[in-house]
Design an enzyme around this catalytic site. Sequence first.
Site, PDB file in Angstrom:
ATOM      1  N   SER A 243       0.853  -1.186   0.000  1.00  0.00           N
ATOM      2  CA  SER A 243       0.000   0.000   0.000  1.00  0.00           C
ATOM      3  C   SER A 243       0.885   1.230   0.000  1.00  0.00           C
ATOM      4  O   SER A 243       2.108   1.122   0.052  1.00  0.00           O
ATOM      5  CB  SER A 243      -0.869   0.003   1.254  1.00  0.00           C
ATOM      6  OG  SER A 243      -0.040   0.266   2.373  1.00  0.00           O
ATOM      7  N   LYS A 244       0.244   2.381  -0.040  1.00  0.00           N
ATOM      8  CA  LYS A 244       0.993   3.640  -0.045  1.00  0.00           C
ATOM      9  C   LYS A 244       1.981   3.696   1.112  1.00  0.00           C
ATOM     10  O   LYS A 244       3.044   4.274   1.001  1.00  0.00           O
ATOM     11  CB  LYS A 244       0.027   4.815   0.081  1.00  0.00           C
ATOM     12  CG  LYS A 244      -0.463   5.292  -1.264  1.00  0.00           C
ATOM     13  CD  LYS A 244      -1.195   6.606  -1.085  1.00  0.00           C
ATOM     14  CE  LYS A 244      -2.322   6.696  -2.086  1.00  0.00           C
ATOM     15  NZ  LYS A 244      -3.452   7.446  -1.626  1.00  0.00           N
ATOM     16  N   ARG A 245       1.587   3.096   2.221  1.00  0.00           N
ATOM     17  CA  ARG A 245       2.469   3.127   3.389  1.00  0.00           C
ATOM     18  C   ARG A 245       3.753   2.341   3.160  1.00  0.00           C
ATOM     19  O   ARG A 245       4.763   2.577   3.797  1.00  0.00           O
ATOM     20  CB  ARG A 245       1.726   2.592   4.627  1.00  0.00           C
ATOM     21  CG  ARG A 245       1.300   3.691   5.556  1.00  0.00           C
ATOM     22  CD  ARG A 245       0.419   3.152   6.646  1.00  0.00           C
ATOM     23  NE  ARG A 245      -0.882   2.747   6.116  1.00  0.00           N
ATOM     24  CZ  ARG A 245      -1.546   1.671   6.505  1.00  0.00           C
ATOM     25  NH1 ARG A 245      -1.056   0.878   7.418  1.00  0.00           N
ATOM     26  NH2 ARG A 245      -2.725   1.385   5.979  1.00  0.00           N
ATOM     27  N   SER A 246       3.710   1.376   2.235  1.00  0.00           N
ATOM     28  CA  SER A 246       4.887   0.527   2.003  1.00  0.00           C
ATOM     29  C   SER A 246       5.963   1.245   1.199  1.00  0.00           C
ATOM     30  O   SER A 246       7.106   0.842   1.164  1.00  0.00           O
ATOM     31  CB  SER A 246       4.501  -0.733   1.235  1.00  0.00           C
ATOM     32  OG  SER A 246       3.258  -1.221   1.595  1.00  0.00           O
ATOM     33  N   GLY A 247       5.595   2.299   0.495  1.00  0.00           N
ATOM     34  CA  GLY A 247       6.558   2.994  -0.361  1.00  0.00           C
ATOM     35  C   GLY A 247       5.859   3.412  -1.638  1.00  0.00           C
ATOM     36  O   GLY A 247       4.632   3.529  -1.673  1.00  0.00           O
TER      37      GLY A 247
END
Length: 468
Positions: A243-247
């Site tokens: 997800s966006k949080r992963s990069g």
Amino acid sequence: MTVRVRIAPSPTGYLHVGTARTALYNYLFAKKNNGKFILRIEDTDVERSSKEMTDIIIESLKWLKLEYDEGPFFQSDYFSHYIDHIPQLEKTGGIYRCFCTPEELEERKKKVIEQKKAWKYDRKCLNLSKEEIEKNLNEKKPYVWRVFIPEGKTYFDDLIHGRIERDNSEIEDFIIVRSDKTPVYNFAVVVDDYRMGVTHVIRGDDHISNTFKQLHIYRLFGVEPPKFAHLPLILDEKKAKLSKRSGTVSVLAFRDMGVLPEAFVNFIALIGWSPKDNREILSIDEMIQLFSFENVAKKGGVFDYKKLEWMNSKYITKTDDEKLYELLKPFYKESGIDIENFEKEKILKIIFSVKEKARYLKEFPYLTEFFFKEISDYDKKGVEKFFTPDRLSHLKVLVKELENVEKFTSENVEKLYKDYVEKNGIKGADVIHPTRLALSGRTEGPSLFLMMEIFGKEETLKRLTKVL
Ligand code: GLU
């Protein structure tokens, strides 16, 4: 049977790497079977969809060179068309009007949850009498349409996972048309897949629960459903859903970093699929030839950013310098260097000098910026280590000798350095490192002798003399 597959992104966000991989597998499967690849934009959620996102999705597919044969089709162009099918479904007795308001539902749901039970629509409106329905309609009470799920089991044979079965008690009487008369995703998808003659639905694992619902709509229409292949999710390094949080996850962001589309396609293809021989560098034609659902993993694959860097660097190395020149123009421009203002031959050499080192096109300007500007800053540690009196005295002599080199090619300069090192019984590093530092201000970089050739005699001597 002609294979017909589709990619059906919702334009509520950028094209995510997961959707890009789904698009790729659809594309590979279509090409392998001489089939058709269709683009359908699922924009029934009018509030969350936007034209800007649609454009970005189309641009992303174009960048990846995943050319579609038909479309783009927009679900919003067909709004009334979906609703036209309601009378047909109503006749089957398999759908019913539900007049429960969101507030009523919320209240009942809360009670069920308080008793620590799972909530599922309680069928309050399933058995309304004709009169009650008439009355509600006359009062203009808003309603949704729900599908009645009978007792029993629902199953299908997934092309990746094999048979998947679910007890119908786990499937709720789901909504197909909202109170504002717009179709819900599960309904629009079935109508469209059928209308477009889609033969294989290839999409993410996260849609398995939707597939169970969609099968009930196919049943009510009395038509054969397509075949399904559910792809394992793409995970991040912590094994959570990417997800966006992963990069970085937006396809165009990779383009803007200077990932080559061929490298990106090769890389995403291998998350969750591999040809049996473990080859890693594959052209699109090889992938088309080798692709099969049998070799798609059942479990999620990790998006490994380091591997992407490695693969991109391999592709950059393979790309010819003329092509890199074209691709690099915007990246240089962005960092304030207009490479078209320089002699092209020289730029091609500059590109060549670092192409094996760059992981992204975006890195080229930084890796080569000393070719374009004077050096005022020298690496501090390097200065301490390499600009020592004895080494500088060697440089002094070398400057004199370099002055006499007629053809200032990397071979000639290299020979001069080699001879000098031998004659004086010193190490190559004693003159190579100080020269590099004097020319570039850095302790690392492209091959020194090539660098000297690119600078030419005059500039090389100027930079060395400045340091002395
Ligand atoms: N619009 C859905 C999505 O973006 C498509 C799912 C499907 O392929 O049916 O996830």
